[in-house]
Design a protein around this motif. Structure first.
Motif, mmCIF file in Angstrom:
data_model
loop_
_atom_site.group_PDB
_atom_site.id
_atom_site.type_symbol
_atom_site.label_atom_id
_atom_site.label_comp_id
_atom_site.label_asym_id
_atom_site.label_seq_id
_atom_site.Cartn_x
_atom_site.Cartn_y
_atom_site.Cartn_z
ATOM 1 N N GLY A 1 3.649 23.484 -0.653
ATOM 2 C CA GLY A 1 4.464 22.706 -1.583
ATOM 3 C C GLY A 1 3.883 21.343 -1.871
ATOM 4 N N PRO A 2 4.665 20.553 -2.594
ATOM 5 C CA PRO A 2 5.993 20.894 -3.127
ATOM 6 C C PRO A 2 5.917 21.800 -4.354
ATOM 7 N N GLY A 3 6.808 22.771 -4.395
ATOM 8 C CA GLY A 3 6.903 23.670 -5.538
ATOM 9 C C GLY A 3 5.709 24.565 -5.737
ATOM 10 N N GLY A 4 4.995 24.904 -4.671
ATOM 11 C CA GLY A 4 3.828 25.764 -4.804
ATOM 12 C C GLY A 4 2.636 25.094 -5.459
ATOM 13 N N SER A 5 2.643 23.775 -5.543
ATOM 14 C CA SER A 5 1.556 23.062 -6.221
ATOM 15 C C SER A 5 0.273 23.022 -5.408
ATOM 16 N N ALA A 6 0.349 23.376 -4.124
ATOM 17 C CA ALA A 6 -0.850 23.376 -3.280
ATOM 18 C C ALA A 6 -1.317 24.780 -2.946
ATOM 19 N N TRP A 7 -0.842 25.764 -3.683
ATOM 20 C CA TRP A 7 -1.255 27.137 -3.416
ATOM 21 C C TRP A 7 -2.738 27.339 -3.687
ATOM 22 N N LEU A 8 -3.356 28.094 -2.806
ATOM 23 C CA LEU A 8 -4.682 28.650 -3.035
ATOM 24 C C LEU A 8 -4.512 30.134 -3.345
ATOM 25 N N PRO A 9 -5.559 30.829 -3.767
ATOM 26 C CA PRO A 9 -5.411 32.253 -4.078
ATOM 27 C C PRO A 9 -4.799 33.072 -2.948
ATOM 28 N N ALA B 1 -12.998 29.185 1.447
ATOM 29 C CA ALA B 1 -11.923 28.979 0.480
ATOM 30 C C ALA B 1 -10.978 30.166 0.442
ATOM 31 N N ILE B 2 -11.521 31.371 0.608
ATOM 32 C CA ILE B 2 -10.675 32.562 0.578
ATOM 33 C C ILE B 2 -9.755 32.615 1.800
ATOM 34 N N LYS B 3 -10.267 32.227 2.958
ATOM 35 C CA LYS B 3 -9.486 32.378 4.183
ATOM 36 C C LYS B 3 -8.765 31.091 4.600
ATOM 37 N N SER B 4 -8.614 30.129 3.682
ATOM 38 C CA SER B 4 -7.992 28.850 4.025
ATOM 39 C C SER B 4 -6.485 28.870 3.861
ATOM 40 N N TYR B 5 -5.874 30.037 3.961
ATOM 41 C CA TYR B 5 -4.426 30.161 3.881
ATOM 42 C C TYR B 5 -3.737 29.316 4.952
ATOM 43 N N ASP B 6 -4.232 29.405 6.186
ATOM 44 C CA ASP B 6 -3.591 28.686 7.280
ATOM 45 C C ASP B 6 -3.713 27.179 7.135
ATOM 46 N N LEU B 7 -4.794 26.692 6.496
ATOM 47 C CA LEU B 7 -4.934 25.254 6.265
ATOM 48 C C LEU B 7 -3.828 24.739 5.357
ATOM 49 N N VAL B 8 -3.551 25.461 4.280
ATOM 50 C CA VAL B 8 -2.514 25.047 3.345
ATOM 51 C C VAL B 8 -1.139 25.112 3.997
ATOM 52 N N VAL B 9 -0.882 26.165 4.765
ATOM 53 C CA VAL B 9 0.424 26.316 5.416
ATOM 54 C C VAL B 9 0.653 25.193 6.423
ATOM 55 N N ALA B 10 -0.362 24.866 7.219
ATOM 56 C CA ALA B 10 -0.206 23.821 8.226
ATOM 57 C C ALA B 10 -0.116 22.434 7.609
ATOM 58 N N LEU B 11 -0.819 22.215 6.489
ATOM 59 C CA LEU B 11 -0.880 20.884 5.892
ATOM 60 C C LEU B 11 0.294 20.589 4.975
ATOM 61 N N THR B 12 0.598 21.511 4.070
ATOM 62 C CA THR B 12 1.613 21.235 3.044
ATOM 63 C C THR B 12 2.666 22.320 2.920
ATOM 64 N N SER B 13 2.524 23.429 3.647
ATOM 65 C CA SER B 13 3.404 24.600 3.501
ATOM 66 C C SER B 13 3.392 25.131 2.071
ATOM 67 N N PHE C 1 0.847 -1.198 0.000
ATOM 68 C CA PHE C 1 0.000 0.000 0.000
ATOM 69 C C PHE C 1 0.882 1.248 0.000
ATOM 70 N N HIS C 2 0.567 2.185 -0.879
ATOM 71 C CA HIS C 2 1.299 3.445 -0.963
ATOM 72 C C HIS C 2 0.292 4.592 -1.080
ATOM 73 N N PHE C 3 0.495 5.607 -0.272
ATOM 74 C CA PHE C 3 -0.371 6.799 -0.308
ATOM 75 C C PHE C 3 0.489 8.010 0.027
ATOM 76 N N ASP C 4 1.149 8.541 -0.994
ATOM 77 C CA ASP C 4 2.094 9.644 -0.804
ATOM 78 C C ASP C 4 1.610 10.936 -1.449
ATOM 79 N N TRP C 5 0.305 11.151 -1.464
ATOM 80 C CA TRP C 5 -0.243 12.340 -2.120
ATOM 81 C C TRP C 5 0.318 13.620 -1.527
ATOM 82 N N ILE C 6 0.563 13.637 -0.223
ATOM 83 C CA ILE C 6 0.984 14.872 0.425
ATOM 84 C C ILE C 6 2.384 15.295 -0.013
#
Length: 302
Positions: free
Chosen positions: A249-257, A235-247, A155-160
């Motif tokens: 990355g990688p390479g800005g691929s998880a950026w929200l507006p 969705a607009i204010k979910s900046y902190d969710l992205v930072v805490a979950l993925t920072s 089993f492999h689950f490396d989405w993050i």
């Protein structure tokens, strides 16, 4: 007759002979305006004034510091190359919330226990949600490692950590947190539908599917609009969710507006591009709220 006339004139408030009566009435009329004036002025300056200032900066060549020379829509042309594909799909939250609300509306056993379970994630901050899901999805700590210890080594689950799939981990965490609240909104709407309408439709031979498709869901249209506004706000204010979950990355691929705006404004010193992204986010929210307000104001006179 003259005595009666004098008495009526004396008792009339407009002809009160007391010296401080007129001053007191004027102060009573002016007091609410005086109390509201500071907050009204602060709102005009710090909300609408800064919105206009941001729009102005988006048409300049501002870098680290503001530039006052208008250069046209260059920042928007640069921003056009970056699409907002990473915005979490609100349709998943709407569909899942409606599905859960329909199930709970069947008066199932244990409903009083299930509702708090579904609503609990909304009580958590995005930081807590992001950290918890980061531990759960990390291949070395969470789900993958646990299943390997249980013997499922294939089993492999490396989405993050995969730039092509990391955005879906943000979607999973966001849907987990918001779906319960959307369910509560739909459940309140379902409980507010007149049961006589549903009974009449059943007597006329309507199936359960037709009942929900032709009667229940159309009656929930205001709930759909309200839920969409709530999800857009999240969705607009979910900046902190992205930072805490993925920072991000990688390479800005998880950026929200919001992450894009912060990155370009404060880290890459591209204030004009950051301002343009903020304006586009404002336009997105406005495009959702204005039709909603128009439909609500149009239906009230009826």
């Amino acid at each position: 007759m003259s005595i009666v006339a004098e008495t009526s004139i004396t008792l009339t408030p407009e002809h009160d002979a007391r010296p401080g009566a007129s001053v007191r009435s004027r102060l009573q009329d002016a007091l609410p305006k005086l109390v509201l004036a500071p907050s009204f002025a602060a709102t005009i300056v710090f909300v609408y004034g800064f919105i206009l200032w941001t729009i102005y900066l988006s048409f300049t060549n501002s870098k680290t510091f503001p530039s006052y020379a208008i250069t046209g829509p260059r920042a928007y042309q640069r921003l056009w190359r970056w699409t907002f594909e990473s915005d979490p799909p609100s349709s998943i939250c709407l569909a899942l919330g409606l599905f859960l609300a329909i199930l709970l509306d069947q008066k199932i056993r244990g409903e009083g226990m299930l509702r708090p379970i579904y609503l609990y994630p909304m009580a958590l901050s995005f930081i807590v949600t992001g950290v918890a899901w980061k531990w759960f999805l990390d291949p070395g700590l969470g789900l993958e490692q646990t299943l390997h210890q249980w013997g499922w080594t294939s089993f492999h689950f490396d989405w993050i950590k995969n730039k092509d799939f990391v955005i879906y981990t943000v979607v999973i965490a966001g849907v987990w947190q918001a779906s319960g609240f959307i369910m509560a909104m739909f459940l309140a709407g379902l409980r507010g539908i007149d049961g006589e309408i549903l009974k009449a439709a059943q007597i006329d031979g309507a199936t359960t599917f037709q009942l929900y498709r032709r009667i229940v869901i159309p009656l929930l249209r205001p709930i759909f609009l309200s839920a969409l506004i709530v999800l857009a706000h999240l969705a607009i204010k979910s900046y902190d969710l992205v930072v805490a979950l993925t920072s991000g990355g990688p390479g800005g691929s998880a950026w929200l507006p919001s992450n894009f705006m912060y990155e370009y404004t404060f880290k890459r010193n591209e204030m004009a591009v950051g301002s343009a992204s903020a304006v586009i986010m404002l336009m997105t929210i406005t495009a959702i709220i204005v039709p909603y307000l128009y439909s609500e104001l149009r239906e009230k006179p009826r």
